[in-house]
Design a protein around this motif. Sequence first.
Motif, PDB file in Angstrom:
ATOM      1  N   HIS A 140       6.193  46.772 -41.801  1.00 26.85           N
ATOM      2  CA  HIS A 140       5.846  47.118 -40.415  1.00 26.85           C
ATOM      3  C   HIS A 140       6.828  48.136 -39.836  1.00 26.85           C
ATOM      4  O   HIS A 140       6.418  49.069 -39.123  1.00 26.85           O
ATOM      5  N   GLU A 144       5.857  51.925 -38.584  1.00 28.57           N
ATOM      6  CA  GLU A 144       6.121  52.319 -37.196  1.00 28.57           C
ATOM      7  C   GLU A 144       6.882  53.639 -37.148  1.00 28.57           C
ATOM      8  O   GLU A 144       6.636  54.477 -36.274  1.00 28.57           O
ATOM      9  N   GLN A 148       0.808  55.260 -39.218  1.00 26.88           N
ATOM     10  CA  GLN A 148      -0.174  54.734 -40.161  1.00 26.88           C
ATOM     11  C   GLN A 148      -1.090  55.846 -40.653  1.00 26.88           C
ATOM     12  O   GLN A 148      -1.406  56.775 -39.910  1.00 26.88           O
ATOM     13  N   PHE A 192      -0.164  39.847 -41.696  1.00 22.45           N
ATOM     14  CA  PHE A 192      -1.012  41.038 -41.775  1.00 22.45           C
ATOM     15  C   PHE A 192      -2.437  40.723 -41.346  1.00 22.45           C
ATOM     16  O   PHE A 192      -2.975  39.659 -41.653  1.00 22.45           O
TER      17      PHE A 192
END
Length: 204
Positions: A140, A144, A148, A192
Motif C-alpha cells: 500500500h 501510494e 496505481q 486487500f
Amino acid sequence: MPPLPNLTEGESPAFNQQSAGLWNRRLILGLLNASGALSRRQIARETGILPSTVAYIVRDLLDMGLLRIEGKEPAAGVGRRNILLGVNREYGWGAGVSLLHKDMARIELLNAGLQRLDATTFSVSSKPDDVAGQLADGIHAWLERRGQPPGKFLGVGIGLPGITDVKRNTVLHSIHFGYRNFPLGQKLQGFFDGPVRVERNADL
C-alpha cells in the motif's frame, strides 16, 4: 493442450465443469498474451478447445472488457476476413510478491497482459505474526508513492519456497521460512479489496 485435472474424491461433476471452464479461459488468455492477436479459428486450433466453446468464452471475455477487437486478418482472396482478438492490457492490474529472503520481499506490478509495469523491494519480517501486515503495508505504501496503474485491481499473488495448498491459501511447509500450516493467504485477504493467492514460487 495440457490434460485437465481428474475428479478427486468428493468433487461433484458440476465443480469439475466449472474448473474446466476456468482452465479454458486461462488457456485462451495465456495464448493471446504469448502470441498476440488471433482469430477465434486460430485460438481453437492452437488450444484444441471446441470452436463453439471458444466462441462462447470469447463472447464472455469481450463483454467483460478483458478482450478487445484488434482488427482483421489480412485478405487472402475472396471471402470474409476473420476478426482478430487480443487482451485488453488496460483492463486491470495486479501485484506479484516474491518472498526472496527471510527479511526481503519483491513486488512486481503487472497489467492484464502480464506485462511488468514496475517493481521494487522492501524489508519484511519472516515471523508469522508480522509478515502479513508488513507485506500489506509495504504494498500500500509503494502504491501510494508511485500511483496505481490504470484499470481495476485484479488481485495479489504471493510466491515463496515451500509446499502450498492453493485451495486453502495456506503454506503447508516452508523450510526456508519455518512456516507449517500457516494461512498466509487468509491473513492477507483482510488487507486487500480483491483476491489473494499463495503459491509455491516456482508455480506462481
